[in-house]
Design an enzyme around this catalytic site. Structure first.
Site, PDB file in Angstrom:
ATOM      1  N   CYS A  48      50.304 -16.205  12.667  1.00 23.84           N
ATOM      2  CA  CYS A  48      51.519 -15.532  13.113  1.00 23.84           C
ATOM      3  C   CYS A  48      52.463 -16.550  13.756  1.00 23.84           C
ATOM      4  O   CYS A  48      52.061 -17.301  14.643  1.00 23.84           O
ATOM      5  CB  CYS A  48      51.152 -14.435  14.114  1.00 23.84           C
ATOM      6  SG  CYS A  48      52.592 -13.574  14.803  1.00 23.84           S
ATOM      7  N   CYS A  51      52.840 -15.589  17.744  1.00 23.54           N
ATOM      8  CA  CYS A  51      51.812 -15.809  18.772  1.00 23.54           C
ATOM      9  C   CYS A  51      50.707 -16.784  18.364  1.00 23.54           C
ATOM     10  O   CYS A  51      49.856 -17.123  19.178  1.00 23.54           O
ATOM     11  CB  CYS A  51      51.198 -14.481  19.201  1.00 23.54           C
ATOM     12  SG  CYS A  51      50.194 -13.691  17.917  1.00 23.54           S
ATOM     13  N   CYS A  96      51.236  -8.078  13.074  1.00 23.91           N
ATOM     14  CA  CYS A  96      50.214  -8.863  13.748  1.00 23.91           C
ATOM     15  C   CYS A  96      49.591  -7.973  14.819  1.00 23.91           C
ATOM     16  O   CYS A  96      50.311  -7.411  15.659  1.00 23.91           O
ATOM     17  CB  CYS A  96      50.844 -10.104  14.371  1.00 23.91           C
ATOM     18  SG  CYS A  96      49.731 -11.051  15.437  1.00 23.91           S
ATOM     19  N   CYS A  99      50.354  -9.460  18.607  1.00 17.23           N
ATOM     20  CA  CYS A  99      51.670  -9.408  19.256  1.00 17.23           C
ATOM     21  C   CYS A  99      52.588  -8.320  18.723  1.00 17.23           C
ATOM     22  O   CYS A  99      53.675  -8.115  19.248  1.00 17.23           O
ATOM     23  CB  CYS A  99      52.370 -10.771  19.161  1.00 17.23           C
ATOM     24  SG  CYS A  99      52.991 -11.194  17.518  1.00 17.23           S
ATOM     25  N   CYS A 121      52.595  -8.336   1.063  1.00 14.56           N
ATOM     26  CA  CYS A 121      53.865  -9.014   0.812  1.00 14.56           C
ATOM     27  C   CYS A 121      54.433  -9.420   2.170  1.00 14.56           C
ATOM     28  O   CYS A 121      54.885  -8.574   2.945  1.00 14.56           O
ATOM     29  CB  CYS A 121      54.785  -8.043   0.080  1.00 14.56           C
ATOM     30  SG  CYS A 121      56.342  -8.735  -0.426  1.00 14.56           S
TER      31      CYS A 121
END
Length: 132
Positions: A48, A51, A96, A99, A121
């Site tokens: 991510c 984070c 995510c 976060c 995607c």
């Protein structure tokens, strides 16, 4: 990393670029074919961009031709799914788990020869690649 979910808009703006903020925090979408990871290959992990949580292994990435990086599975527990009824349709948004950052959408039953029959995607700007 649960403290990441409690960051204020100002705190997120301070650590993300304007385009990362638009996509990760405001659920935007980058233009197809413009992201740096669409045609990217290499062994490692996609994390991510908000984070740093590992989200996808490179072994689950495949070329779908959709214009965004595509994965057939996430690292267990790293990605959460939510119903998205925007744009006059129902889709499955992926975020995510750590976060809450918007990653993209997951689609099922498109006929890709993958073990899960899914296509995650994902916006390239939502990711950072960490080589193994």
């Amino acid at each position: 990393m649960s403290e990441s979910k409690s960051k204020s808009e100002t705190e997120w703006r301070a650590v993300l670029s304007p385009e990362q903020f638009r996509i990760l925090r405001q659920k935007g979408t980058e233009a197809p074919g413009t992201g740096k990871y669409d045609n990217h290959s290499g062994e490692g992990v996609y994390a991510c961009a908000g984070c740093g949580t590992p989200l996808y292994k490179s072994t689950t990435k495949f070329k779908s031709g959709c214009g965004w990086p595509a994965f057939f599975d996430a690292i267990p527990g790293a990605v959460s799914r939510h119903e998205d009824r925007s744009m006059f349709m129902t889709r499955t948004e992926i975020t995510c788990t750590a976060c809450g950052g918007h990653l993209g959408h997951v689609f099922k039953g498109e006929g890709f020869p993958t073990p899960t029959d899914e296509r995650h995607c994902v916006n390239s700007i939502s990711l950072n690649f960490k080589e193994e």
